[in-house]
Design a protein around this motif. Structure first.
Motif, mmCIF file in Angstrom:
data_model
loop_
_atom_site.group_PDB
_atom_site.id
_atom_site.type_symbol
_atom_site.label_atom_id
_atom_site.label_comp_id
_atom_site.label_asym_id
_atom_site.label_seq_id
_atom_site.Cartn_x
_atom_site.Cartn_y
_atom_site.Cartn_z
ATOM 1 N N PHE A 1 38.018 47.374 42.575
ATOM 2 C CA PHE A 1 38.769 46.482 41.684
ATOM 3 C C PHE A 1 38.433 45.028 41.960
ATOM 4 N N SER A 2 38.256 44.683 43.225
ATOM 5 C CA SER A 2 37.892 43.320 43.580
ATOM 6 C C SER A 2 36.538 42.942 42.988
ATOM 7 N N SER A 3 35.601 43.869 43.060
ATOM 8 C CA SER A 3 34.274 43.610 42.500
ATOM 9 C C SER A 3 34.317 43.544 40.973
ATOM 10 N N TYR A 4 35.097 44.412 40.386
ATOM 11 C CA TYR A 4 35.176 44.462 38.920
ATOM 12 C C TYR A 4 35.792 43.190 38.360
ATOM 13 N N ARG A 5 36.797 42.666 39.047
ATOM 14 C CA ARG A 5 37.475 41.455 38.570
ATOM 15 C C ARG A 5 36.885 40.168 39.141
ATOM 16 N N SER A 6 35.899 40.282 40.039
ATOM 17 C CA SER A 6 35.289 39.127 40.717
ATOM 18 C C SER A 6 36.348 38.286 41.432
ATOM 19 N N ASP A 7 37.257 38.997 42.101
ATOM 20 C CA ASP A 7 38.353 38.363 42.830
ATOM 21 C C ASP A 7 38.285 38.812 44.284
ATOM 22 N N PRO A 8 38.171 37.894 45.217
ATOM 23 C CA PRO A 8 38.027 38.293 46.628
ATOM 24 C C PRO A 8 39.333 38.752 47.291
ATOM 25 N N ALA A 9 40.441 38.748 46.577
ATOM 26 C CA ALA A 9 41.719 39.127 47.185
ATOM 27 C C ALA A 9 41.698 40.578 47.673
ATOM 28 N N GLY A 10 41.060 41.473 46.933
ATOM 29 C CA GLY A 10 40.968 42.868 47.347
ATOM 30 C C GLY A 10 40.179 43.028 48.627
ATOM 31 N N GLN A 11 39.150 42.214 48.788
ATOM 32 C CA GLN A 11 38.351 42.273 50.002
ATOM 33 C C GLN A 11 39.131 41.761 51.206
ATOM 34 N N VAL A 12 40.015 40.811 50.993
ATOM 35 C CA VAL A 12 40.865 40.319 52.076
ATOM 36 C C VAL A 12 41.850 41.408 52.493
ATOM 37 N N PHE A 13 42.429 42.116 51.512
ATOM 38 C CA PHE A 13 43.321 43.225 51.828
ATOM 39 C C PHE A 13 42.597 44.302 52.619
#
Length: 112
Positions: free
Chosen positions: A61-73
């Motif tokens: 999901f982080s990659s799909y949305r280009s949002d690093p928040a998922g990677q932090v989680f």
């Protein structure tokens, strides 16, 4: 999906549905392992498999949305999982040293 320079080309062409299916499959395998096995080590590995399935989904999901928040989680989940491995394996080793068994049914005899 929007092109992103940070993501390798092959990953950009994998649909999100494939990640969802793989993560669900891994999570279900982990649940089945926890519910059906009697060995503490196998149950422990099944819990780790479920954590990794959740991590895979967060990264997708982080990659799909280009949002690093998922990677932090995912980073925090991996830190908690490492602490869980250290404590959990220490408990399993101590139980094995005392009982010479890792069967969770046998642990019922440890009650007062």
């Amino acid at each position: 999906m929007l092109p992103n320079a940070n993501i390798p080309e092959i990953i950009q062409h994998i649909p999100l549905l494939h990640y969802l299916i793989l993560s669900t499959l891994l999570f279900v395998i982990g649940i089945v392992g926890v519910l059906t096995r009697r060995n503490a080590i196998v149950i422990f590995m099944s819990v780790e498999l479920m954590l990794n399935a959740a991590n895979l989904l967060l990264i997708a999901f982080s990659s799909y949305r280009s949002d690093p928040a998922g990677q932090v989680f995912v980073f925090f989940i991996m830190a908690v999982a490492a602490a869980e491995v250290a404590v959990g394996l220490a408990i399993i080793v101590m139980i094995y040293r005392n009982t010479r068994n890792t069967d969770i049914g046998f642990l019922n005899k440890l009650k007062w």
